[in-house]
Design a protein around this motif. Structure first.
Motif, PDB file in Angstrom:
ATOM      1  N   ALA A  16       0.862  -1.180   0.000  1.00 27.41           N
ATOM      2  CA  ALA A  16       0.000   0.000   0.000  1.00 27.41           C
ATOM      3  C   ALA A  16       0.902   1.235   0.000  1.00 27.41           C
ATOM      4  O   ALA A  16       1.756   1.394   0.874  1.00 27.41           O
ATOM      5  CB  ALA A  16      -0.891  -0.011   1.232  1.00 27.41           C
ATOM      6  N   ASP A  46      -0.299   4.549  -0.287  1.00 28.26           N
ATOM      7  CA  ASP A  46      -1.049   5.784  -0.048  1.00 28.26           C
ATOM      8  C   ASP A  46      -0.342   6.733   0.905  1.00 28.26           C
ATOM      9  O   ASP A  46      -0.506   7.958   0.804  1.00 28.26           O
ATOM     10  CB  ASP A  46      -2.435   5.457   0.524  1.00 28.26           C
ATOM     11  CG  ASP A  46      -3.313   4.725  -0.473  1.00 28.26           C
ATOM     12  OD1 ASP A  46      -2.957   4.715  -1.668  1.00 28.26           O
ATOM     13  OD2 ASP A  46      -4.340   4.162  -0.062  1.00 28.26           O
ATOM     14  N   VAL A  49      -0.709  -0.242   9.450  1.00 27.43           N
ATOM     15  CA  VAL A  49      -1.720  -0.432   8.410  1.00 27.43           C
ATOM     16  C   VAL A  49      -1.888  -1.915   8.095  1.00 27.43           C
ATOM     17  O   VAL A  49      -3.017  -2.434   8.036  1.00 27.43           O
ATOM     18  CB  VAL A  49      -1.341   0.358   7.140  1.00 27.43           C
ATOM     19  CG1 VAL A  49      -2.233  -0.050   5.964  1.00 27.43           C
ATOM     20  CG2 VAL A  49      -1.438   1.859   7.388  1.00 27.43           C
ATOM     21  N   LYS A  81      -5.140  -4.440   8.660  1.00 25.95           N
ATOM     22  CA  LYS A  81      -5.741  -5.179   7.553  1.00 25.95           C
ATOM     23  C   LYS A  81      -5.713  -6.683   7.835  1.00 25.95           C
ATOM     24  O   LYS A  81      -6.692  -7.394   7.562  1.00 25.95           O
ATOM     25  CB  LYS A  81      -5.003  -4.870   6.256  1.00 25.95           C
ATOM     26  CG  LYS A  81      -5.242  -3.458   5.736  1.00 25.95           C
ATOM     27  CD  LYS A  81      -4.557  -3.239   4.389  1.00 25.95           C
ATOM     28  CE  LYS A  81      -4.910  -1.884   3.809  1.00 25.95           C
ATOM     29  NZ  LYS A  81      -4.375  -1.697   2.447  1.00 25.95           N
ATOM     30  N   SER A 110      -8.555  -2.399   0.646  1.00 19.13           N
ATOM     31  CA  SER A 110      -8.994  -1.668   1.836  1.00 19.13           C
ATOM     32  C   SER A 110      -9.596  -2.642   2.844  1.00 19.13           C
ATOM     33  O   SER A 110      -9.933  -3.789   2.513  1.00 19.13           O
ATOM     34  CB  SER A 110     -10.032  -0.619   1.452  1.00 19.13           C
ATOM     35  OG  SER A 110     -11.232  -1.240   1.008  1.00 19.13           O
ATOM     36  N   THR A 111      -9.773  -2.167   4.081  1.00 26.33           N
ATOM     37  CA  THR A 111     -10.382  -3.033   5.094  1.00 26.33           C
ATOM     38  C   THR A 111     -11.813  -3.410   4.696  1.00 26.33           C
ATOM     39  O   THR A 111     -12.258  -4.535   4.938  1.00 26.33           O
ATOM     40  CB  THR A 111     -10.380  -2.333   6.465  1.00 26.33           C
ATOM     41  OG1 THR A 111     -10.982  -1.029   6.347  1.00 26.33           O
ATOM     42  CG2 THR A 111      -8.969  -2.186   6.998  1.00 26.33           C
ATOM     43  N   GLU A 112     -12.524  -2.472   4.063  1.00 27.71           N
ATOM     44  CA  GLU A 112     -13.884  -2.778   3.613  1.00 27.71           C
ATOM     45  C   GLU A 112     -13.862  -3.856   2.525  1.00 27.71           C
ATOM     46  O   GLU A 112     -14.688  -4.781   2.528  1.00 27.71           O
ATOM     47  CB  GLU A 112     -14.559  -1.510   3.081  1.00 27.71           C
ATOM     48  CG  GLU A 112     -14.842  -0.450   4.134  1.00 27.71           C
ATOM     49  CD  GLU A 112     -13.607   0.363   4.507  1.00 27.71           C
ATOM     50  OE1 GLU A 112     -12.553   0.231   3.817  1.00 27.71           O
ATOM     51  OE2 GLU A 112     -13.683   1.114   5.489  1.00 27.71           O
ATOM     52  N   GLN A 113     -12.937  -3.732   1.597  1.00 26.34           N
ATOM     53  CA  GLN A 113     -12.815  -4.748   0.545  1.00 26.34           C
ATOM     54  C   GLN A 113     -12.438  -6.104   1.135  1.00 26.34           C
ATOM     55  O   GLN A 113     -12.940  -7.146   0.691  1.00 26.34           O
ATOM     56  CB  GLN A 113     -11.776  -4.311  -0.477  1.00 26.34           C
ATOM     57  CG  GLN A 113     -12.210  -3.165  -1.370  1.00 26.34           C
ATOM     58  CD  GLN A 113     -11.088  -2.707  -2.279  1.00 26.34           C
ATOM     59  OE1 GLN A 113      -9.931  -2.608  -1.881  1.00 26.34           O
ATOM     60  NE2 GLN A 113     -11.432  -2.426  -3.537  1.00 26.34           N
TER      61      GLN A 113
END
Length: 389
Positions: free
Chosen positions: A39, A41, A289, A293, A368-371
């Motif tokens: 990641a 970002d 991060v 995750k 992402s955590t949502e994904q």
């Protein structure tokens, strides 16, 4: 059409299940558990932009020119500081900078593996490593592993090299404990076998602790491979190898034959990044991060996966390794999972003999955590449907 006579070694190449999965997954909005891409970002792009401009203004003629096959001295010196974090007393004149650590592995194999030579590796092991050894017609024998990684007692056969990823292994996520490291190196010393220590994830333990590298106590027995791809940026394509002292000149010569020299500009940029005190703070944030995750993935696995599915404890690195019920073929699940927007790598990609049919690797580093939460739920549903067939 003329017949193409490829070199004989091409016969040893084999299709990568990883590449096959990526080809199937070339769709927008795919939740990808397949790749080991970091990641990016939270990289300080303003700093990197300013550093790039400064390098071009102050060292432009050198930065955009040919350099030396071993790598620029300022980066090799910085590499020794990175290696010191895992207990190594490294010397700048022994580092050989390469176009990614994959090419470092290629250099070692090119110089040490003749057709038919035996290379011992973990079972499972990094698919790209197996591909390199087989490209030079080596005979890869994967020996038993457990939750701690390579089982040293399994090594009882004469071999040319031992290839290991002892810290947060790809694909198994295992961490080899100290007693196993000691035993492995005792065996290799006794049988006069070189070790390739591949270590792209060593600084990515979630708790911030590091583990003493095999190289630290056996500098003349170990080819240590390092990479900036996981702790900085893979697009820069920079890694390195710290070989036993007697093999430095040989690897430099081979490096020059393959690429002339690694890219000068990116070497200077990485050196500038490592000179800034903030790089370790950025690394610490990356660890947080990835820990978050990984936690989301494991929680989702606990919530959604049916009985009979197991996975490794995750303390660092990028991967969770799943074992499915034996009647379920993980490769058969790839297409239906992709149809529902989720992709992973089946376990057979990490073996050379067809094993791994009911295993798979899931990477939590990029989505992402949502994904992650959504993707695990989808995958669990696909697994239930496949199990019911």
């Amino acid at each position: 059409m003329a017949t193409i006579d490829y070199a004989r070694r091409v016969e040893s190449y084999y299709p990568s299940k990883v590449r096959e999965v990526f080809a199937l997954a070339a769709k927008p909005d795919m939740i990808s558990f397949a790749g080991g891409a970091p990641a990016l970002d939270d990289l300080d792009f303003d700093f990197l932009a300013d550093a790039s401009a400064r390098i071009l203004r102050e060292q432009g003629r050198a930065a955009l020119q040919y350099s030396i096959g071993q790598g620029v001295p300022v980066l090799r010196e910085a590499i020794t500081q990175v290696m010191s974090l895992e207990g190594m007393t490294a010397e700048a004149n022994r580092q050989v900078v390469t176009v990614g650590s994959q090419f470092a592995l290629n250099l070692v194999a090119q110089n040490f593996v003749d057709p038919g030579d035996v290379v011992l590796a973990e079972s499972p092991s990094y698919a790209g490593g197996m591909a390199v050894f087989r490209a030079y017609e080596g005979e890869v024998r994967q020996v038993a592993t457990d939750a701690d990684g390579l089982v040293p007692a399994a090594e009882g056969r004469r071999c040319r090299l031992v290839y290991t990823i002892p810290t947060y292994q790809n694909p198994g996520g295992t961490l080899m404990p100290e007693h196993c490291r000691v035993e492995l190196m005792e065996i290799c010393e006794r049988h006069d076998v070189y070790v390739i220590e591949d270590n792209p994830y060593g600084l990515l333990g979630f708790d911030g602790a590091t583990h003493r590298a095999l190289k630290a106590d056996h500098p003349e027995r170990v080819f240590y491979l390092g990479s900036f791809s996981k702790i900085f940026a893979p697009g820069l394509r920079l890694g390195w190898v710290d070989p036993p002292a007697e093999h430095v000149a040989m690897l430099v010569g081979t490096n020059e034959t393959g690429v002339l020299n690694p890219p000068t500009f990116t070497q200077l940029l990485v050196a500038a990044y490592l000179r800034d005190d903030g790089w370790q703070d950025a690394l610490g944030h990356m660890r947080q991060v990835y820990a978050r995750k990984a936690g989301v993935m494991v929680d989702a696995l606990r919530e959604h996966m049916p009985a009979g599915v197991t996975w490794n404890d995750v303390a660092g690195g990028f991967y969770v390794w799943l074992t499915l019920p034996e009647h379920v073929d993980a490769y058969d699940m790839v297409a239906p999972a992709i149809d529902r927007g989720v992709v992973y790598v089946p376990g057979v990609a990490f073996y050379v003999d067809g094993r791994g049919t009911h295993e798979l690797r899931m990477s939590f580093c990029l989505p992402s955590t949502e994904q992650i939460a959504t993707g695990v739920e989808v995958l669990a549903d696909v697994l239930r449907q496949e199990s019911a067939r």
